[in-house]
Write a protein that holds these residues in place. Sequence first.
Motif, PDB file in Angstrom:
ATOM      1  N   GLN A   1       1.838   9.852   1.036  1.00  0.00           N
ATOM      2  CA  GLN A   1       1.445   9.893  -0.368  1.00  0.00           C
ATOM      3  C   GLN A   1      -0.057  10.108  -0.546  1.00  0.00           C
ATOM      4  O   GLN A   1      -0.512  10.421  -1.642  1.00  0.00           O
ATOM      5  CB  GLN A   1       1.845   8.585  -1.065  1.00  0.00           C
TER       6      GLN A   1
ATOM      7  N   LYS B   1      -4.226   0.817  -7.109  1.00  0.00           N
ATOM      8  CA  LYS B   1      -3.680   2.137  -7.419  1.00  0.00           C
ATOM      9  C   LYS B   1      -3.971   3.175  -6.342  1.00  0.00           C
ATOM     10  O   LYS B   1      -3.355   4.245  -6.330  1.00  0.00           O
ATOM     11  CB  LYS B   1      -4.213   2.622  -8.778  1.00  0.00           C
ATOM     12  N   GLN B   2      -4.951   2.923  -5.481  1.00  0.00           N
ATOM     13  CA  GLN B   2      -5.273   3.825  -4.375  1.00  0.00           C
ATOM     14  C   GLN B   2      -5.394   5.284  -4.839  1.00  0.00           C
ATOM     15  O   GLN B   2      -4.587   6.140  -4.459  1.00  0.00           O
ATOM     16  CB  GLN B   2      -4.211   3.726  -3.281  1.00  0.00           C
TER      17      GLN B   2
ATOM     18  N   ARG C   1       0.841  -1.181   0.000  1.00  0.00           N
ATOM     19  CA  ARG C   1       0.000   0.000   0.000  1.00  0.00           C
ATOM     20  C   ARG C   1       0.885   1.245   0.000  1.00  0.00           C
ATOM     21  O   ARG C   1       2.020   1.228   0.482  1.00  0.00           O
ATOM     22  CB  ARG C   1      -0.900   0.032   1.253  1.00  0.00           C
ATOM     23  N   LYS C   2       0.351   2.327  -0.536  1.00  0.00           N
ATOM     24  CA  LYS C   2       1.054   3.599  -0.471  1.00  0.00           C
ATOM     25  C   LYS C   2       1.210   4.025   0.991  1.00  0.00           C
ATOM     26  O   LYS C   2       0.423   3.640   1.856  1.00  0.00           O
ATOM     27  CB  LYS C   2       0.285   4.664  -1.249  1.00  0.00           C
ATOM     28  N   THR C   3       2.202   4.832   1.248  1.00  0.00           N
ATOM     29  CA  THR C   3       2.438   5.323   2.605  1.00  0.00           C
ATOM     30  C   THR C   3       1.524   6.520   2.888  1.00  0.00           C
ATOM     31  O   THR C   3       0.973   7.133   1.963  1.00  0.00           O
ATOM     32  CB  THR C   3       3.900   5.734   2.796  1.00  0.00           C
TER      33      THR C   3
ATOM     34  N   ARG D   1      -6.545   3.844   3.907  1.00  0.00           N
ATOM     35  CA  ARG D   1      -5.275   3.441   3.297  1.00  0.00           C
ATOM     36  C   ARG D   1      -5.249   1.959   2.944  1.00  0.00           C
ATOM     37  O   ARG D   1      -4.688   1.571   1.913  1.00  0.00           O
ATOM     38  CB  ARG D   1      -4.115   3.771   4.237  1.00  0.00           C
TER      39      ARG D   1
END
Length: 283
Positions: free
Chosen positions: A166, A205-206, A161-163, A197
């Motif tokens: 971001q 792609k979140q 997952r993105k942080t 998140r």
Amino acid sequence: MKNINSIKNRISVRSFKDRELSESLTKQIQELVNKRYVGPFGNEIKFKIIDTKSRELASLGKMTSYGVIKGARLYIVGYCKPDNESLYDYGYCLEELILDLTDLNVGTCWLGGTFGRGFISKAVDLPDNMVIPAITPIGLIHEKRKFSDKLVRYIAKSDKRKTHDQLFFNLNKSGDVSVLDFNENKPNVTQLLEMVRIAPSASNKQPWRIIVNRSSLHLYWDYDQAYNSGIKSHNIQALDMGIALSHLKISADDLGISNSFSVNNPNIDNVSWNYVGTFNIGE
């Protein structure tokens, strides 16, 4: 009842036991599917269960998931108008249903592109000017993942997952947007954001971005033109924005935080993302 634990426990299941569900579990699932689902934009979404191997559907040919799903014969299907607000609500409502199924230990998996639309459209007698944005298989979870399951997870980077920096931002007193400092925010805000998140999204792609301004969580869509053009009839990432909203709502309710949803664009300067709506929480 779906809650934060439901969100944490949900996984994408692509390998199912080739075994019929018990009568009691089937009844519980049907009751959930029959519930009235309305999204934050006011659209009612109806779902139904499709048995892809039933005699009634035999004349339609064979259901395909292009090798992504193994062992499932039952799918939950719905449809909506192709505009973004309807798609937001579809994502919101289907995620609610999926999380309730998670609590029953029923396997599910968001499918937005890898399913035979022709077969499913005929199976539900899809009305004109409607689209089937996504479906989910349902069934008993196979203890051992198939190689194809592992491959899909690897390609989609499902375990990554993105942080926070971001995805989440802060609006300061001067009107500037900066990366949100989790250490300086109230625990209830950070808990809500963490549940967003870890939400599922198309190809992981979140696309959600949230700007926090005191008790207002402004939700934005980092729109990917190339990716959304992959399906001509609608924007697939609009579903992800609905999923994010469902996680905010479910988490806030679980934590006992008063909340509401509104659409009132704050028109923040130097923000290139598309505004979706604002999730308001109690101080």
